[in-house]
Structure formats: structure tokens, C-alpha cells
Write an enzyme that holds these catalytic residues in place. Structure first.
Site, PDB file in Angstrom:
ATOM      1  N   GLY A  57     -10.448  -8.083  22.398  1.00 15.52           N
ATOM      2  CA  GLY A  57     -11.835  -7.832  22.012  1.00 15.52           C
ATOM      3  C   GLY A  57     -12.682  -9.070  22.202  1.00 15.52           C
ATOM      4  N   VAL A  84     -10.982 -12.579  22.261  1.00 15.44           N
ATOM      5  CA  VAL A  84      -9.649 -12.631  21.667  1.00 15.44           C
ATOM      6  C   VAL A  84      -8.663 -11.917  22.583  1.00 15.44           C
ATOM      7  CG1 VAL A  84      -8.247 -12.024  19.655  1.00 15.44           C
ATOM      8  CG2 VAL A  84     -10.643 -12.665  19.347  1.00 15.44           C
ATOM      9  N   ASP A 129     -18.901 -15.343   6.405  1.00 15.77           N
ATOM     10  CA  ASP A 129     -19.078 -14.139   7.227  1.00 15.77           C
ATOM     11  C   ASP A 129     -18.061 -13.074   6.826  1.00 15.77           C
ATOM     12  OD1 ASP A 129     -20.338 -12.553   9.078  1.00 15.77           O
ATOM     13  OD2 ASP A 129     -19.296 -13.373  10.820  1.00 15.77           O
TER      14      ASP A 129
END
Length: 340
Positions: A71, A78, A192
Site C-alpha cells: 500500500g 509499504v 495520528d
């Protein structure tokens, strides 16, 4: 150009006083001999305590095989790969033409928790800022090797799973709280936290990942004390604490706000907000906009009312009123043991 984040902020203070810092002005180095590349980080003294360091500043590229894309995100891509006979996740942090400093900071922030080990935090294995020509692209700032948890994240589980029972999502929430408690105890604020940044292992355990927005707070300082160049934190606006949206200081309580939004998503399996980003951000800051708890039957039960109370504390506009990650755990255990 010096690194935006000093190398001493990548290691705990009980380790880095025993390091030889040498004369390097930047952690960016050229490839070393023997097929490995490394970060120019402090070297070990024979009598020092760095022998127990839990991650490597060297990647042996000849041992890296079967690299397959998994992804991509705002600052990187990644891949799944095999390294030294082990399945790993490889993340390449790419250069951002519009904001080169932010992309550099994203790479170094990935290493804020590299020296830490916890069952609910994805483990960093190795990292490097220099990639051989036959392994990478010119747009990469650095590469991080991490444990491979699996291909599922919590976002996929929440919105793609046929069934997500209360006991299961409360267990997931407790996993995240334990990971945050550990990180905060070591001065790391993730900044995050959201379902997409929580991986779910084959053993159905949640692990916090993606530290590209994280900040390492100096021990012994005020929790809100951060380096000036890191005050413009990133993150996802739907989960970002109102004090960060206003440009105020970073603290661990910002992660608790994000946890609250994530907990609401686990409970309702809906998106927290609809509408234009600018309008949502303004409403969160100026009018205390939060995801609705009144319109969902899940909050109508005895357990649901307890959950709604906890949510109200987590996403309080006053960061001082939010519980710590450690304080979340008994509340979540109470929810799991309460009657529906």
C-alpha cells in the site's frame, strides 16, 4: 544540512550518554562496504550499554528478497518482503516536492519509537537513509524495516467486517490504550491515531503503526514543550485534537482525543463527520463539534451510556480534562464487564 531531529532524540536518555557522537553533522551517509547501508548514528563503545540497542541502523540489502507492494500513503509506500529469513514490512519514505522538510521530518519521526518494544506497537527492525541503485528509486528519503503484522488494518475491519461484536471492539480499544500508555510513558506522542494506523494481526491483536507524525517529548520537561520546528504537526483532521488545530502545544492528551474518535468508530462503524474539511475543522474548534452519540442505539444500553461518558471525557475541548492512556484501561475493563 543537519538532521531536523537530533540523533539523541532517537534513543532513550539512559542509553545515549554512553555513545560516541563523533563529528557527523548529518545522519545521511553514502553506502558502506559489504552490501549494507547505514545511518551515521553513534557507534558503540565496548563497555557501553548500546549493546542492548533493539534496532539496527544497518540494512543488509543482499538479504532482502521478494519485495511486493502492499500500500501507499502521503509520505511513503509499504512493501512485504523477506529479510534474513523473516517476513518483514518495508516502508520507503518518499521525497515531497512541495515540502521537503516535512518529508525529512516524517522519516526521522518514524524512528521515535524504534528503541521501544511492546506487544501493541509495531516493532522497528532496521532503518537507513541510503538505498542502493538496484533496490530503490531516487525519490526515496529513507527506508524502515518493521515487523510484518499482516495485511489488515482497523479501518478495514470496522468498515469491511460482516460482524464486530462489542466484546471484540472493546478488546481492540484496550489494545490501543495499552500501546498508547506505553508510548506516553516513554515520551512518544503518536499524533495520528486513527483506525488506518492500527494493524490487526492474525492473532487478532491491535498494534499501533506509522509514526511519521510523532513527536518525542524531552523527559523532565513540560509535556507541552516541543521543538519550534515541530509545532506544525500533521495528522488527520477528523481525529486531530482542537488544540492542535489551533496551533497550540503538543501533549499526550492529543492522542487521547484521537483515541476517542477511534473508539466512537469502533462502536458505531460509521464515519465521524460529513461535509467540507474546512467547515468540520472550524466547527470542532469553535463549536465543539463531535461525532453524535444520541443517534446510535449502541449508546442506549447501560454499557453504551458508560461508553458515551468515556467518549465525552476523551474528546473534551480542555486537554486537562481528558484521562491519561493508563487511566483509560480500567474504564475499558469496566465496559467489558458491564451488562449490555
Amino acid at each position: 544540512m543537519p538532521s531536523p531531529i537530533p540523533v539523541t532524540r532517537l534513543l532513550p536518555k539512559d542509553i545515549y550518554p554512553s555513545l560516541d557522537l563523533g563529528t557527523c553533522s548529518s545522519p545521511l551517509t553514502r553506502p558502506s562496504h559489504g552490501g549494507a547501508t547505514s545511518l551515521q548514528v553513534p557507534v558503540q563503545r565496548p563497555h557501553g550499554r548500546v549493546a542492548s540497542r533493539l534496532w539496527s541502523s544497518v540494512i543488509h540489502w543482499k538479504e532482502l528478497r521478494c519485495v511486493r507492494p502492499v500500500g501507499s500513503g502521503g509520505f511513503g509506500s509499504v512493501y512485504r518482503a523477506e529479510y534474513l529469513g523473516q517476513t518483514v514490512a518495508l516502508k520507503r519514505v518518499k521525497k515531497c516536492a512541495k515540502n521537503k522538510l516535512a518529508s525529512r521530518q516524517s522519516f526521522w519521526a518514524e524512528l521515535n519509537a524504534a528503541h521501544l518494544r511492546h506487544g501493541n506497537v509495531v516493532r522497528v527492525i532496521a532503518a537507513t537513509t541510503c538505498v542502493p541503485a538496484d533496490f530503490g528509486d531516487e525519490g526515496s528519503i529513507g527506508t524502515v524495516l518493521m515487523e510484518y503484522v499482516g495485511s489488515r488494518d482497523l479501518q478495514q475491519v470496522i468498515y469491511g467486517c460482516a460482524e464486530l461484536g462489542e466484546d471484540r471492539w472493546l478488546r481492540y480499544a484496550a489494545d490501543i490504550a495499552r500501546g498508547l500508555s506505553f508510548l506516553h510513558a516513554h515520551g512518544v506522542v503518536h499524533l495520528d491515531i486513527k483506525p488506518a494506523n492500527v494493524l490487526v494481526s492474525d492473532a487478532d491483536v491491535c498494534k499501533i503503526v506509522d509514526f511519521g507524525c510523532s513527536v518525542k517529548l524531552d523527559r523532565g520537561c513540560d509535556a507541552g514543550a516541543v521543538a519550534p520546528h515541530l509545532s506544525h504537526v500533521g495528522g488527520t483532521y477528523t481525529h486531530r485534537a482542537p488544540e492542535l488545530l489551533k496551533g497550540e502545544a503538543v501533549s499526550p492528551e492529543a492522542d487521547i482525543f484521537s483515541f476517542g474518535i477511534t473508539l466512537w468508530q469502533l462502536a458505531t462503524r460509521e464515519q465521524p463527520y460529513t461535509g467540507d474539511r474546512q467547515h468540520v475543522v472550524y466547527a470542532v474548534v469553535a463549536h465543539d463539534l463531535r461525532p453524535s452519540v444520541r443517534a446510535h442505539p449502541v449508546f442506549g444500553t447501560a454499557r453504551g451510556r458508560l461508553c458515551a461518558t468515556l467518549l465525552g471525557r476523551c474528546w473534551s475541548g480542555d486537554a486537562r480534562c481528558r484521562p491519561s492512556a493508563q487511566e483509560l484501561l480500567p474504564h475499558l475493563e469496566q465496559l467489558r464487564s458491564s451488562r449490555t
